[in-house]
Design a protein around this motif. Structure first.
Motif, short mmCIF file in Angstrom:
data_model
loop_
_atom_site.label_atom_id
_atom_site.label_comp_id
_atom_site.label_asym_id
_atom_site.label_seq_id
_atom_site.Cartn_x
_atom_site.Cartn_y
_atom_site.Cartn_z
N GLU A 167 -3.84 -2.65 3.37
CA GLU A 167 -2.73 -2.90 3.67
C GLU A 167 -1.55 -2.11 2.68
O GLU A 167 -0.31 -1.70 3.50
CB GLU A 167 -2.33 -3.85 3.93
N VAL A 168 -1.38 -2.60 1.77
CA VAL A 168 -0.63 -2.05 0.96
C VAL A 168 -0.62 -0.53 0.70
O VAL A 168 0.30 -0.03 0.12
CB VAL A 168 -0.23 -2.88 -0.45
N ALA A 169 -2.06 -0.45 0.21
CA ALA A 169 -2.19 0.78 0.09
C ALA A 169 -1.65 2.13 0.74
O ALA A 169 -1.40 3.00 0.51
CB ALA A 169 -3.68 0.90 -0.53
N ALA A 170 -1.91 1.93 1.79
CA ALA A 170 -1.80 2.44 3.02
C ALA A 170 -0.02 2.56 3.23
O ALA A 170 0.25 3.61 3.73
CB ALA A 170 -2.15 1.67 4.81
N HIS A 171 0.29 1.63 3.21
CA HIS A 171 2.08 1.76 2.92
C HIS A 171 2.48 2.49 1.95
O HIS A 171 3.21 3.81 2.61
CB HIS A 171 2.63 0.11 3.04
N VAL A 172 2.27 2.68 1.14
CA VAL A 172 2.05 3.51 -0.60
C VAL A 172 1.72 5.05 0.11
O VAL A 172 2.63 5.86 -0.26
CB VAL A 172 1.29 2.69 -1.38
N ALA A 173 0.58 5.22 0.42
CA ALA A 173 0.79 6.50 0.98
C ALA A 173 0.84 6.65 1.83
O ALA A 173 1.33 8.22 2.12
CB ALA A 173 -1.34 6.34 1.37
N ARG A 174 1.72 6.08 2.76
CA ARG A 174 2.57 7.18 3.60
C ARG A 174 3.82 7.39 3.94
O ARG A 174 4.45 8.19 3.76
CB ARG A 174 2.47 6.29 5.11
N THR A 175 4.39 6.34 2.20
CA THR A 175 5.85 6.75 1.56
C THR A 175 5.83 8.07 1.04
O THR A 175 4.52 8.19 -0.20
CB THR A 175 6.17 5.94 1.04
N SER A 176 6.93 9.09 1.43
CA SER A 176 6.14 10.60 0.57
C SER A 176 6.91 10.34 0.02
O SER A 176 7.68 10.70 -1.16
CB SER A 176 6.86 11.44 1.23
N PRO A 177 9.31 9.86 -0.74
CA PRO A 177 10.08 10.43 -1.64
C PRO A 177 9.42 9.06 -2.34
O PRO A 177 9.22 8.02 -2.48
CB PRO A 177 11.78 10.05 -0.39
N PRO A 178 9.59 9.70 -3.82
CA PRO A 178 9.39 8.45 -4.50
C PRO A 178 10.27 6.90 -4.43
O PRO A 178 10.18 6.10 -5.36
CB PRO A 178 9.55 9.65 -6.16
N ASP A 179 11.34 7.67 -4.21
CA ASP A 179 12.55 6.31 -4.57
C ASP A 179 12.53 5.65 -3.33
O ASP A 179 13.26 4.28 -3.57
CB ASP A 179 14.11 7.37 -4.18
N GLU A 180 11.56 5.89 -2.72
CA GLU A 180 11.18 4.27 -1.23
C GLU A 180 10.12 3.41 -2.06
O GLU A 180 10.38 2.29 -2.12
CB GLU A 180 10.34 4.85 -0.53
N VAL A 181 10.08 3.64 -3.57
CA VAL A 181 9.18 2.81 -4.27
C VAL A 181 10.45 2.23 -4.79
O VAL A 181 10.20 2.57 -6.00
CB VAL A 181 8.59 2.87 -4.62
N VAL A 182 10.91 1.14 -4.45
CA VAL A 182 11.87 0.42 -5.74
C VAL A 182 11.67 -0.76 -6.77
O VAL A 182 12.78 -1.49 -6.97
CB VAL A 182 13.20 -0.05 -4.72
N VAL A 183 10.22 -1.58 -6.85
CA VAL A 183 9.85 -2.25 -7.78
C VAL A 183 9.42 -1.83 -8.84
O VAL A 183 8.65 -0.71 -8.80
CB VAL A 183 8.74 -2.86 -6.89
N ASP A 184 9.96 -2.32 -10.09
CA ASP A 184 9.74 -1.73 -10.97
C ASP A 184 8.29 -1.63 -11.19
O ASP A 184 7.87 -3.18 -11.59
CB ASP A 184 10.31 -2.45 -12.18
N LEU A 185 6.93 -0.52 -11.98
CA LEU A 185 6.66 -1.06 -11.60
C LEU A 185 5.35 -0.96 -12.93
O LEU A 185 4.27 -1.44 -13.05
CB LEU A 185 5.57 0.33 -10.91
N TYR A 245 -3.63 -0.07 -9.92
CA TYR A 245 -3.78 -1.04 -8.87
C TYR A 245 -3.51 -1.89 -9.33
O TYR A 245 -3.59 -2.49 -8.96
CB TYR A 245 -5.63 -1.20 -9.68
N ALA A 246 -3.45 -2.98 -10.42
CA ALA A 246 -3.24 -3.54 -10.80
C ALA A 246 -1.56 -4.07 -10.24
O ALA A 246 -1.05 -4.97 -9.86
CB ALA A 246 -2.84 -4.45 -13.01
N TRP A 247 -0.85 -2.72 -9.67
CA TRP A 247 0.31 -2.84 -8.96
C TRP A 247 -0.04 -3.44 -7.73
O TRP A 247 1.33 -4.10 -6.99
CB TRP A 247 1.74 -1.50 -9.14
N LEU A 248 -0.72 -1.95 -7.26
CA LEU A 248 -1.46 -2.85 -5.85
C LEU A 248 -1.36 -3.50 -5.74
O LEU A 248 -0.86 -4.81 -4.68
CB LEU A 248 -2.55 -1.64 -5.07
#
Length: 98
Positions: free
Chosen positions: A78-96, A62-65
């Motif tokens: 909007e950020v949550a929707a983007h995360v939910a739409r992305t399927s491959p794990p490597d699309e999120v490139v930010v160190d969480l 939640y803090a990351w979102l």
């Protein structure tokens, strides 16, 4: 000065207004509640995806979102929707992790 008179055939709501106005307000409340529920569902779904992909706790996800929404100047949903739409794990490139 007396209040404007109402015709006897105009319906009244128990809340002091016309039935039509009351129904309109009720419709707005239901629509708002539906939007809120769907937003929280989407945010929860995005949290779950982040938790699974990056072994985060729910608070960390939640803090990351929230942080991403602030940095991107976007709404949280909007950020949550983007995360939910992305399927491959490597699309999120930010160190969480902090």
């Amino acid at each position: 000065m007396s209040p404007p008179s109402r015709s006897s055939d105009e319906p009244r709501s128990a809340f002091g207004g016309s039935d039509e106005a009351h129904n309109f307000r009720l419709h707005d409340l239901v629509a708002s509640r539906t939007l809120i529920d769907s937003s929280w569902y989407l945010i929860g779904r995005a949290e779950g995806i982040l938790m699974e992909r990056h072994q985060l706790t729910d608070d960390q996800a939640y803090a990351w979102l929230v942080r991403a929404a602030q940095e991107l100047d976007k709404r949280l949903v909007e950020v949550a929707a983007h995360v939910a739409r992305t399927s491959p794990p490597d699309e999120v490139v930010v160190d969480l992790r902090d």
